[in-house]
Design an enzyme around this catalytic site. Structure first.
Site, PDB file in Angstrom:
ATOM      1  N   CYS A  81       0.837  -1.186  -0.183  1.00 41.47           N
ATOM      2  CA  CYS A  81       0.173  -0.092  -0.023  1.00 41.47           C
ATOM      3  C   CYS A  81       0.943   1.308   0.004  1.00 41.47           C
ATOM      4  O   CYS A  81       0.487   2.281  -0.416  1.00 41.47           O
ATOM      5  CB  CYS A  81      -1.072   0.045   1.180  1.00 41.47           C
ATOM      6  SG  CYS A  81      -2.177  -1.157   1.319  1.00 41.47           S
ATOM      7  N   PHE A  82       1.968   1.042   0.716  1.00 42.52           N
ATOM      8  CA  PHE A  82       2.942   2.469   0.558  1.00 42.52           C
ATOM      9  C   PHE A  82       4.323   2.006  -0.239  1.00 42.52           C
ATOM     10  O   PHE A  82       5.306   2.991  -0.211  1.00 42.52           O
ATOM     11  CB  PHE A  82       3.319   2.425   2.291  1.00 42.52           C
ATOM     12  CG  PHE A  82       1.993   2.742   2.927  1.00 42.52           C
ATOM     13  CD1 PHE A  82       1.547   4.122   2.939  1.00 42.52           C
ATOM     14  CD2 PHE A  82       1.626   1.718   3.911  1.00 42.52           C
ATOM     15  CE1 PHE A  82       0.304   4.171   3.896  1.00 42.52           C
ATOM     16  CE2 PHE A  82       0.252   2.302   4.428  1.00 42.52           C
ATOM     17  CZ  PHE A  82      -0.030   3.441   4.671  1.00 42.52           C
TER      18      PHE A  82
END
Length: 119
Positions: A81-82
């Site tokens: 996600c990051f």
């Protein structure tokens, strides 16, 4: 690899940063794609290159690829996600390459399971 590196954030010491990119340069195309998928969830960069790498947040938000320290594991850990890989302290290019390839090879062995939250 040059575009990937140019549009990345460094949250590790310079030695670890250089070891990571040297290891990536030594990988063949399939290994690089597998590592990219491990880190971002996609085997290919977006249409606009790594400068347009999407991540967590609203549609159109950019989340640069990031290398960060991992003090709790002997293998790299990813947060897709990051767009982040958390690296243990490696001291050689071979050790870095072996650790990255081991983590990628076992990426489906644990982590998030949809069934855990699909109730």
């Amino acid at each position: 690899v040059n575009d990937w590196k140019a549009h990345s954030n460094c949250d590790v010491d310079q030695e670890l940063w250089e070891l990571f990119w040297a290891a990536i340069d030594s990988f063949d195309s399939d290994q690089q794609k597998a590592l990219l998928e491990f880190a971002t969830g996609s085997r290919t960069p977006p249409v606009g290159g790594f400068a347009s790498l999407p991540g967590y947040g609203s549609v159109g938000d950019i989340q640069k690829f990031t290398l960060a320290r991992n003090l709790n594991s002997t293998l790299p850990v990813a947060s897709t996600c990051f767009n982040t890989i958390y690296l243990p302290k490696y001291t050689s290019q071979n050790e870095m390459a072996d650790g990255l390839l081991e983590a990628v090879a076992h990426r489906d062995a644990g982590g998030f399971h949809e069934a855990a939250v699909a109730r």
